[in-house]
Structure formats: C-alpha cells, structure tokens
Design an enzyme around this catalytic site. Structure first.
Site, PDB file in Angstrom:
ATOM      1  N   GLU A  43       0.847  -1.196   0.000  1.00  0.00           N
ATOM      2  CA  GLU A  43       0.000   0.000   0.000  1.00  0.00           C
ATOM      3  C   GLU A  43       0.887   1.252   0.000  1.00  0.00           C
ATOM      4  O   GLU A  43       1.887   1.320   0.712  1.00  0.00           O
ATOM      5  CB  GLU A  43      -0.847  -0.024   1.290  1.00  0.00           C
ATOM      6  CG  GLU A  43      -1.674   1.215   1.545  1.00  0.00           C
ATOM      7  CD  GLU A  43      -2.461   1.113   2.864  1.00  0.00           C
ATOM      8  OE1 GLU A  43      -2.211   0.161   3.646  1.00  0.00           O
ATOM      9  OE2 GLU A  43      -3.327   1.972   3.099  1.00  0.00           O
ATOM     10  N   LYS A 110      -9.077   2.272  -2.036  1.00  0.00           N
ATOM     11  CA  LYS A 110      -9.327   1.697  -0.702  1.00  0.00           C
ATOM     12  C   LYS A 110     -10.730   2.068  -0.225  1.00  0.00           C
ATOM     13  O   LYS A 110     -11.073   3.257  -0.152  1.00  0.00           O
ATOM     14  CB  LYS A 110      -8.271   2.203   0.283  1.00  0.00           C
ATOM     15  CG  LYS A 110      -8.263   1.474   1.623  1.00  0.00           C
ATOM     16  CD  LYS A 110      -7.061   1.931   2.457  1.00  0.00           C
ATOM     17  CE  LYS A 110      -6.867   1.078   3.701  1.00  0.00           C
ATOM     18  NZ  LYS A 110      -5.648   1.454   4.455  1.00  0.00           N
ATOM     19  N   CYS A 148      -5.120  -3.283   2.432  1.00  0.00           N
ATOM     20  CA  CYS A 148      -4.992  -3.399   3.886  1.00  0.00           C
ATOM     21  C   CYS A 148      -6.342  -3.570   4.597  1.00  0.00           C
ATOM     22  O   CYS A 148      -6.945  -4.631   4.531  1.00  0.00           O
ATOM     23  CB  CYS A 148      -4.199  -2.209   4.421  1.00  0.00           C
ATOM     24  SG  CYS A 148      -3.282  -2.567   5.937  1.00  0.00           S
TER      25      CYS A 148
END
Lengths: 296, 291
Positions: A43, A110, A148
């Site tokens: 990330e 994300k 994540c």
C-alpha cells in the site's frame, strides 16, 4: 498452469515519489529475473504512509506516465502497486494500480480507511466506492485487488471471489503493535487467519504484501505471504526486513479445489441480497422491503 | 464469566525483548536518516534507562557515532559516576564529563528557602534543565541529535522535567514501561547491577524514584498497563487485586500531567494553524538538514 507471484516487501521513503518510483522499477526487474508473472508492492509504496497534508503534493492521476513506467521495463509482467490518486474532480484516494507493459490494467480505491486508534486515514483521503475484479488474461483470468483494512471486511474479498477472481491481491501498510508480545502476535495471527480463511472460503489464491520500515514512531511489520487455494502457505517473507520473495501456485489445483469444494458455485446470492436488503432497511430505520416482509 | 473461574489478576506488561530491540534500532536509524544526522548524544547517568539507550544507540549507529555525556553535580552519588563510566567503557563510545556544579550554584542560590519539598523539586528541575543545556550544546559540537531517555512509566506519571530530561529529538524507550525496559536492558547486555539497582534521579542524596513516588515500579506498571493499555476502569483494577488508593492516585496523575506530553496549545486565529490544520510528518522531502 503455474503462476509465479513475487512479493516486493519494501520500505518506501515518505513523500519521496521519485526515489520510490526508481525503487519500484528496480524491484520489478528483480522479480522478472526470478520468473515472476506478477509482482505485488505494498500500500502507498510510491509515497509512504503517514502523509497528512503531503497528500496533494504526492498525488498523481492514474493516467500519470510515471506510474505506468513502473511496468515498462518488465514486459508481460503484472505489477500491483499503491499510490495516492488524484481524480479529475480533485478527489484524493489511497489507490492500488495494476499495470502491465506500461499500461494501466486495473485500479482499486481503498474502500475501508481506518480512522481510529493510531490511524487517521479518513482525514486526508476519501474512500473508494467500487468493489470489482479485473480481467488479466490467461492463466489467471480475473484478480481482485484490495488495500490493507479492506481485508478486515469479509464482504469485500468474498464479493471479489464471487465476481470471478482466481487471486486476491492485498496491498498493506500494517504498523506493528506490541512487537513480539502476545498482543502483537495476536494481531499478526489475525492477518494470517484472514488470509487462510479467504483462500479457503473463496477457493482462491491470496497474495498479501505488507511494507516494512519506520515512519515517525510507527514500524511496519512485513511478513508478506502467498497463500494457495485451500489455505496453504506457499511463500512467506520475514518480519521487519526488506525482501523479495517468490512463490507459485497452479491454476489446475484451483480448478480441482473448486470441483472438490464447490462452495462458490453453491453460494445463494439472491438469498444473500434479499437478507442484505432487509438488514440495510432495518439499520436505516426504513420499512422492510416488501418481499422480505411478505416471507416473514 | 462463570462463577467457577479464578479471579482476574493484573499482570505486568510482557515484552519480546529481542524483537523490540530490532524495532527500536530500526527506528533510530530511520529517524537519523530522515533528518540528515548520523550521530546521537546521550546523557548517561549510571541508571538503567540511560544505559539502555546508550546500548541501543551504539547498536544502531556504532560507537564512533555516539557521544555519551556524564554530568555529575556535587551531591551526585559516587556510585552513579562509577556505573556511568562502566557503561561508557563497555560500549567503547566517545565520552565527556561535564561537572554541572559551577553552572548550578548561582541559580540554586536564587531559589533560597521555603517549603522543603517545593525547594527540592525546584532545585531538581534546575539540574535537569542544566543537563539539557549541556546535551544540546554538545549535540551542536558533535553534529548530533539529542537522544531522550524517558520511559513510558515516567511519561505517564509526569515524573520528569519539562525542557529538562524530557527534552530530546527522539524517544527510543518512550513506549517501554520500566519493568519491560529491564528485560530490554538485560537483552542488550547492560550490567546486572545497573539493571537491579533502585532507580533514582539522583537530584539529592538518598533520593529514589520509588521512595519519591511512594510505590514500586512493578506496582505502578501493573496499574498503568491495566488503565492505559487495557483501558480498565478503576473498579476493575481493584477487583483484580490492585490497591485502590494507588490506582486512584495513578489515574489522577496520568490525567493531571497530560500537558507535559503535548505541545502547548496555540490560539487559533488564522486560516491554517500549525498543529491544528497544518499537519505534516516531522520529516519530508526538503526537511532534511542536508542531502
């Protein structure tokens, strides 16, 4: 067919995009030399994590030639890498790009940005609003990208599995807590359980690449892993150190796994959707949808 | 909880010392790399905290890049100096001795008489702040950053001097409770006598931290770990066998000294205010002192 996956567990330099671009291209070449079909970076690998108000300074559009260039010297190889994206509407997102031959093949913003405890992501970037998979051609077919915290919401990986992904790619920047203590090990064990569970329940392979290094007081723990369909660990990087680990899985194994354990095919999506509609209405304080109400 | 289960206990915080050592060494290296410095200055008192920090600094940077400064005052215990010297000689790093007595005397005479406890604290603060001045001066001469030696127990209890021992560029052991720190010190090879001796600021003869705080570090660490890390209520702490008066005293102290752990508030009048909505990492491109 064998698919070779390289996990580039790097320590990006905070705010130094040019240096990180150079590092990424170099790692991609090293992965190519190892015969990788896909190389996964963490990330925000092109920018570092604790950016705060640096966000607009390091952001680039997904069409930025500097981004595409990361994959230009490694013909035919897929590169998944995290960066800060600025959209045409000047919306900033924590984004993962999937690149090949100097072209943008896929993109994920994300969806779940942690903004609690030591995390403050929602203050500086806006969440994505799409959960999709990307067609990358044989032998993989489709892949699903997540970033994540997205993995802490099982709806996301399991939707991607339903959407045809053979491989789930998670790009992470996970800071260590209580390193080595029971609490710290429990946090890492939580990640391991998730990866293995999604591989098992989605009958997919999982490629997880977590960064290392230190920013401000945070130390990122690494421990990147490749999990085969069924949940076996095929490759694992060390904790806290930079590494390039390569592992492989066979799409024939995935095929037989799905014959033996046809849970994806058996999933009752209509039923899931109906019950979700009911729960959504209930949480919003609205009247239950007619169909669900009628069935009581 | 089933009625048959054993009563809850409040343990000491645990630590995996080897892993923490590698995390802190990485932290020190990266912090220096990001600032453009290659060296650290550490005040070494002969106690376990500064000995641990000196060991960590030398492991991270090598002995040539660490300057240990010993800063005795005329009333300092002789044992402190012997221990400090032992740490420095064991590590093979550069070391200087600066007697702060001549600097301190004129200031101390200004404090005069008054409530004995009050005067003691004020005198102690003067010594801590003079040591800070010496360290910052040495850091400029040695081209280094000042490395802090405060631990988590002290920070939470506010048991330190603002702009004195709390002043530093980085705090490598600031998230380690005293009891965890002892494990880390042992892992690093700090002499057992230094690890075992009663912690003291050595600001007046016979002073010990535990005497001054009125509790042992182990008791305080059990309480702080429960209150801060596990977010237990006072009632739950007491239910787990911790002393109620000490738990309440500790909780009150953590709250009272919040100000010591934060930068002073700025009265916001502009569009964009440092610390409020001008938010950056400490280090970023262009902030490095030199390439």
């Amino acid at each position: 067919m064998e698919v070779r996956v390289a996990l580039a567990q790097v320590a990006p330099h905070l705010g130094e995009v040019a240096a990180n671009l150079e590092m990424a291209a170099e790692r991609a070449r090293a992965a190519a030399a190892e015969g990788a079909d896909l190389v996964v970076f963490p990330e925000l690998a092109l920018t570092g994590y604790l950016l705060s108000d640096l966000v607009p300074e390091v952001a680039m559009p997904a069409s930025d030639p500097r981004l595409a260039a990361v994959s230009r010297e490694t013909p035919g190889i897929l590169v998944a890498i995290g960066f800060v994206e600025e959209t045409a509407e000047h919306r900033y997102a924590n984004t993962a790009a999937l690149l090949r031959d100097g072209e943008l093949v896929g993109l994920h913003r994300k969806v779940y940005q942690p903004t609690y405890g030591m995390f403050d992501e929602g203050r500086f970037t806006r969440p994505g609003d799409r959960i999709r998979t990307t067609e990358v051609g044989e032998p993989l077919g489709r892949v699903g990208i997540s970033i994540c915290e997205d993995f802490w919401h099982p709806s996301l990986p399991l939707l991607q599995a339903q959407d045809g992904a053979a491989l789930l790619i998670n790009l992470a920047a996970g800071p260590a807590r209580a390193p080595g203590s029971a609490a710290g090990l429990a946090a890492i064990a939580g990640w391991h359980k998730m990866q293995e569970t999604y591989a098992l329940l989605g009958t997919v392979a999982v490629a997880f690449c977590n960064r290392v290094g230190n920013e401000e007081g945070l130390t990122f723990w690494g421990g990147s892993r490749l999990i085969g369909p069924g949940g076996g660990v095929l490759a694992e990087a060390p904790l806290y150190e930079e590494a390039l680990v390569v592992g492989s899985f066979d799409t024939d194994d995935l095929r037989m796994q799905r014959y033996q354990l046809p849970i994806l095919a058996d999933e009752r999506l209509e039923l899931t959707r109906r019950e979700l509609d009911r729960i959504i209405a209930d949480r919003a304080g609205l009247e239950a949808p007619a169909e669900a109400a009628a069935e009581g | 909880m089933s009625p048959a289960s054993a009563p809850e206990t409040a343990p000491l915080p645990q630590i995996d010392a080897p892993q923490v050592v590698s995390v802190i060494i990485g932290f020190i290296r990266r912090q220096l790399e990001q600032t453009g410095f290659g060296r650290l200055v550490v005040g070494v008192s002969g106690g376990v905290d500064s000995a641990t920090v000196a060991h960590l600094a030398v492991r991270a940077l090598g002995p040539a890049n660490v300057l240990a400064v010993r800063m005795p005052f005329r009333s300092s215990a002789a044992e402190s100096e012997t221990d400090a010297l032992r740490v420095v000689e064991g590590l093979g790093c550069d070391s200087q001795r600066v007697d702060i007595t001549p600097m301190a005397e004129p200031m101390l005479t200004l404090i005069g008489d008054g409530d004995e406890a009050d005067v003691r604290v004020r005198r102690g603060n003067v010594l801590a702040r003079l040591r800070m001045m010496v360290l910052y001066d040495r850091s400029a001469a040695f081209d280094a950053l000042v490395c802090g030696t405060s631990n988590k127990t002290e920070a939470l209890l506010g048991y330190g001097t603002l702009h004195g021992d709390m002043a530093a560029a980085i705090q490598p052991i600031g998230d380690l409770y005293k009891s965890q720190l002892r494990a880390v010190a042992t892992e690093l090879g700090v002499a057992p006598e230094i690890v075992a001796k009663p912690p003291s600021a050595d600001l007046w003869p016979g002073q010990t931290d535990e005497g001054e705080l009125g509790a042992t570090y182990d008791d305080l660490d059990r309480i702080l770990y429960a209150l801060v890390d596990r977010r237990w209520t006072v009632e739950r702490c007491v239910g787990a066998g911790l002393d109620e008066a000490l738990v309440r005293w500790t909780a009150e102290r953590v709250a009272r000294y919040e100000f010591k752990r934060q930068t002073p508030p700025v009265a916001k009048v502009s569009l964009r205010t440092p610390g409020i909505d001008h938010l950056y990492p400490r280090r970023r491109p262009g902030s490095r002192r030199r390439a």
